[in-house]
Motif scaffolding. Structure first.
Motif, mmCIF file in Angstrom:
data_model
loop_
_atom_site.group_PDB
_atom_site.id
_atom_site.type_symbol
_atom_site.label_atom_id
_atom_site.label_comp_id
_atom_site.label_asym_id
_atom_site.label_seq_id
_atom_site.Cartn_x
_atom_site.Cartn_y
_atom_site.Cartn_z
ATOM 1 N N ARG A 177 0.833 -1.194 0.000
ATOM 2 C CA ARG A 177 0.000 0.000 0.000
ATOM 3 C C ARG A 177 0.874 1.253 0.000
ATOM 4 N NH1 ARG A 177 -3.202 2.759 4.236
ATOM 5 N NH2 ARG A 177 -1.742 1.787 5.661
ATOM 6 N N GLN A 178 0.430 2.224 -0.766
ATOM 7 C CA GLN A 178 1.143 3.501 -0.737
ATOM 8 C C GLN A 178 0.277 4.490 0.025
ATOM 9 O OE1 GLN A 178 1.742 4.464 -4.836
ATOM 10 N NE2 GLN A 178 3.324 2.907 -5.047
ATOM 11 N N GLY A 179 0.868 5.194 0.978
ATOM 12 C CA GLY A 179 0.077 6.123 1.784
ATOM 13 C C GLY A 179 -0.310 7.365 1.007
ATOM 14 N N ASN A 180 -1.275 8.075 1.551
ATOM 15 C CA ASN A 180 -1.670 9.377 1.010
ATOM 16 C C ASN A 180 -1.979 9.402 -0.483
ATOM 17 O OD1 ASN A 180 -1.871 10.944 3.238
ATOM 18 N ND2 ASN A 180 0.364 11.159 3.401
ATOM 19 N N ILE A 181 -2.771 8.449 -0.881
ATOM 20 C CA ILE A 181 -3.205 8.430 -2.276
ATOM 21 C C ILE A 181 -4.723 8.476 -2.268
ATOM 22 C CG2 ILE A 181 -3.462 6.829 -4.214
ATOM 23 C CD1 ILE A 181 -0.669 6.579 -4.362
ATOM 24 N N SER A 182 -5.286 9.279 -3.123
ATOM 25 C CA SER A 182 -6.746 9.354 -3.106
ATOM 26 C C SER A 182 -7.319 8.070 -3.689
ATOM 27 C CB SER A 182 -7.218 10.563 -3.910
ATOM 28 O OG SER A 182 -6.922 10.367 -5.256
ATOM 29 N N GLY A 183 -8.531 7.720 -3.204
ATOM 30 C CA GLY A 183 -9.193 6.514 -3.701
ATOM 31 C C GLY A 183 -8.788 5.253 -2.965
ATOM 32 N N SER A 184 -8.040 5.405 -1.869
ATOM 33 C CA SER A 184 -7.634 4.204 -1.140
ATOM 34 C C SER A 184 -8.178 4.261 0.286
ATOM 35 C CB SER A 184 -6.109 4.132 -1.131
ATOM 36 O OG SER A 184 -5.672 3.376 -0.038
ATOM 37 N N VAL B 121 -12.283 7.012 -9.952
ATOM 38 C CA VAL B 121 -13.454 7.658 -10.558
ATOM 39 C C VAL B 121 -12.920 8.560 -11.657
ATOM 40 C CG1 VAL B 121 -15.369 9.233 -10.136
ATOM 41 C CG2 VAL B 121 -14.752 7.563 -8.396
ATOM 42 N N SER B 122 -13.334 8.288 -12.893
ATOM 43 C CA SER B 122 -12.807 9.102 -13.986
ATOM 44 C C SER B 122 -13.937 9.543 -14.902
ATOM 45 C CB SER B 122 -11.766 8.304 -14.770
ATOM 46 O OG SER B 122 -12.396 7.225 -15.398
ATOM 47 N N PRO B 123 -13.788 10.712 -15.556
ATOM 48 C CA PRO B 123 -14.856 11.202 -16.433
ATOM 49 C C PRO B 123 -15.176 10.157 -17.491
ATOM 50 C CG PRO B 123 -13.127 12.834 -16.187
ATOM 51 C CD PRO B 123 -12.630 11.591 -15.537
ATOM 52 N N SER B 124 -16.456 9.963 -17.739
ATOM 53 C CA SER B 124 -16.865 8.884 -18.636
ATOM 54 C C SER B 124 -17.078 9.372 -20.057
ATOM 55 C CB SER B 124 -18.157 8.263 -18.124
ATOM 56 O OG SER B 124 -18.583 7.284 -19.018
ATOM 57 N N GLY B 125 -16.668 8.550 -21.006
ATOM 58 C CA GLY B 125 -16.934 8.856 -22.403
ATOM 59 C C GLY B 125 -18.181 8.152 -22.899
ATOM 60 N N TYR B 126 -18.806 7.379 -22.043
ATOM 61 C CA TYR B 126 -19.969 6.586 -22.448
ATOM 62 C C TYR B 126 -21.259 7.280 -22.032
ATOM 63 C CZ TYR B 126 -16.350 2.977 -22.483
ATOM 64 O OH TYR B 126 -15.214 2.262 -22.681
ATOM 65 N N SER B 127 -22.350 6.940 -22.771
ATOM 66 C CA SER B 127 -23.634 7.504 -22.357
ATOM 67 C C SER B 127 -24.108 6.843 -21.068
ATOM 68 C CB SER B 127 -24.669 7.333 -23.466
ATOM 69 O OG SER B 127 -24.717 5.974 -23.809
ATOM 70 N N SER B 128 -23.820 5.521 -20.924
ATOM 71 C CA SER B 128 -24.085 4.922 -19.610
ATOM 72 C C SER B 128 -22.724 4.580 -19.011
ATOM 73 C CB SER B 128 -24.956 3.682 -19.740
ATOM 74 O OG SER B 128 -24.334 2.742 -20.551
ATOM 75 N N ASN C 222 -10.667 13.577 -5.112
ATOM 76 C CA ASN C 222 -9.210 13.564 -5.231
ATOM 77 C C ASN C 222 -8.520 14.019 -3.937
ATOM 78 O OD1 ASN C 222 -6.889 12.972 -6.518
ATOM 79 N ND2 ASN C 222 -6.733 14.930 -7.619
ATOM 80 N N LYS C 223 -9.107 13.616 -2.822
ATOM 81 C CA LYS C 223 -8.490 13.928 -1.523
ATOM 82 C C LYS C 223 -8.186 12.634 -0.803
ATOM 83 C CE LYS C 223 -10.643 18.378 -0.951
ATOM 84 N NZ LYS C 223 -11.933 18.979 -0.702
#
Ligand code: TYD
Ligand code: MG
Length: 459
Positions: free
Chosen positions: A287-294, A314-321, A383-384
């Protein structure tokens, strides 16, 4: 030659059909109906007039036979089986091909053989030739073990041979390769698997040896041949893990001689499977400390606490769904958590792809992971990073309330042992607080009652 009558049998639940169909009406599974030669399970042949023997009834109260369990010398196996192997018991070991079943059982067999100078440990491989097993034994450093090894698939031959021995432990690798001449379907079909297992189990019970049956899991995640076998045996162990990872979990899903849900943790190394004494430390090692999403989840597997890292992206989606991809957890449960966060915390995931991963290749089924998943997802979205020395557990309800979970003390104790400084936990209410109350820990516990308060941790 007269044409043999065939019948179509669901490989999942055993339902019979006269012609093929894509879906089994009885269990709802798809693509599980297979043609087999009609068996002699014709009930009209049963002679109902035949006189039987009187059976004896005894009072429920009475002295019991105590089982002298065989210790394998591999602690994780002894734990999963409920304290050792019970003579006369039958253990089904299921798992994906290549996961390490043969390796594990060869180690068990060699371990027991070295205790008894090997007169009574038999390893029968139907999949590999003698030389292949020897190569493996060499690799495992077990080449000198006094194991009796054979390569055979005919169950009659196996039974005749074992009859003449004082076997204490017999390993059949795998049940899908075994066959009986009388049954005309191919090895691995429901008919063969059931009949072979039945004959071998009868022998094990009569002679009082421990019988291990190896069973491959089909794509649907069931042992091929399949459910029928699960209730014929005393113990069902699943050997699981991701191919690319070296952790392997042995999980008891049924045990007539011990608790279920107990797990044993192993690491696949180049010299075989090695027991893992402190799985939490291992699962958190990279594990790496201080990383968002963990977020670190304090879970319980069987009777044992297990800390694992939950990772979200969580990343911006290019899909309609937008996409939701989950490894190691229930994807419906992720959708539910996202819906709760959207409805109760006004967060918006509709334009984002969400990926969730349980680090180390572990599969978690506990609802207690809800809160840790929610924290990981929020952390990824905003992203925190969460404090690296914080653990989280709690179940989330649809109205956003955080519900208490079992064994809070055990989870916190493990977190403290591994040097964590704080924990986010469900509220500990009145009676619970007094009776079971949280013990005193060095780590600070923050009780949170509702998901809308989660966001405060990210400012
Ligand atoms: P195996 O026991 O043959 O799997 P199964 O019987 O479940 O099909 O295990 C095969 C895998 O394990 C294979 O990909 C190589 C790996 N392995 C090791 O990494 N180290 C070892 O010491 C051994 C014997 C196997
Ligand atoms: Mg194998």
């Amino acid at each position: 030659m007269a044409k043999k009558n065939t019948i179509f049998i669901c490989q999942n639940c055993g339902a019979h059909y006269s012609k093929w169909q894509g879906k089994c009406d009885s269990c709802g599974e798809w693509n599980c109906i297979v043609e087999e030669i009609e068996n002699n399970d014709d009930f009209s042949k049963i002679n109902t007039k035949k006189e039987g023997r009187i059976i004896d009834f005894v009072p429920l109260k009475g002295t019991m036979q105590t089982y002298a369990r065989l210790q394998t010398g591999i602690k994780e196996i002894d734990r999963v089986t409920g304290g050792g192997l019970v003579p006369g018991s039958v253990i089904l070991v299921g798992g994906d091909p290549g996961i390490g079943k043969s390796t594990l059982l060869l180690q068990v067999c060699a371990g027991l053989a070295s205790q008894s100078e090997g007169k009574d440990c038999y390893y029968i491989s139907g999949e590999e030739a003698i030389d292949q097993v020897r190569i493996r034994a060499n690799r495992l450093g077990l080449a000198e073990s006094p194991v009796n090894l054979a390569s055979a698939t005919n169950v009659h031959n196996i039974i005749t041979t074992l009859e003449k021995t004082e076997a204490k432990i017999v390993i059949i690798d795998s049940i899908q390769t075994m066959y009986l001449d009388e049954i005309e379907s191919t090895p691995g079909s429901v008919g063969q698997v059931r009949a072979c297992a039945y004959e071998l189990i009868k022998l094990a019970k009569r002679k009082g040896f421990v019988l291990f049956l190896v069973g491959h899991v089909t794509k649907q995640g069931e042992i091929a041949g399949p459910r029928v076998l699960e209730h014929m045996v005393d113990t069902v162990l699943y050997f699981e893990g991701e191919r690319g990872h070296h952790f392997r979990i042995l999980r008891a899903v049924k045990n007539r001689y011990g608790a279920t849900d107990e797990i044993g943790v192993f690491e696949m190394q180049d010299k075989g499977l090695v027991e893992v004494e402190n799985p939490s430390a291992l699962f958190l090692a990279e594990r790496q400390g201080n990383i968002s999403g963990s977020c670190v989840f304090a879970g319980i597997e069987g009777s044992r606490p297990l800390l694992v890292e939950i990772q979200a992206l969580v990343s911006p989606s290019g899909y309609s769904s937008p996409k939701r991809a989950v490894v190691g957890w229930d994807s419906n449960r992720l959708s539910m958590i996202l819906a709760v966060l959207e409805a109760r915390c006004s967060m918006n995931f509709s334009a984002h792809d969400v990926y969730l991963n349980i680090a180390g290749g572990l599969k978690i089924s506990e609802p207690a992971a809800d809160l840790a998943v929610a924290m990981a997802v929020i952390s990824a979205l905003t992203n925190k990073a969460l404090p690296a020395d914080m653990v989280v557990f709690g179940e989330i309800g649809l109205s956003g309330e955080i519900r208490s979970v079992t064994q809070a003390n055990l989870r916190l104790k493990e977190a403290q042992k591994l040097g964590f400084a704080s924990a986010i936990i469900p509220p500990v209410f009145g009676k619970d607080k007094k009776e079971k109350g949280l013990k005193n820990y060095d780590l600070s516990c923050y009780e949170i009652g509702n998901v809308h308060r989660l966001i405060n941790w990210f400012n």
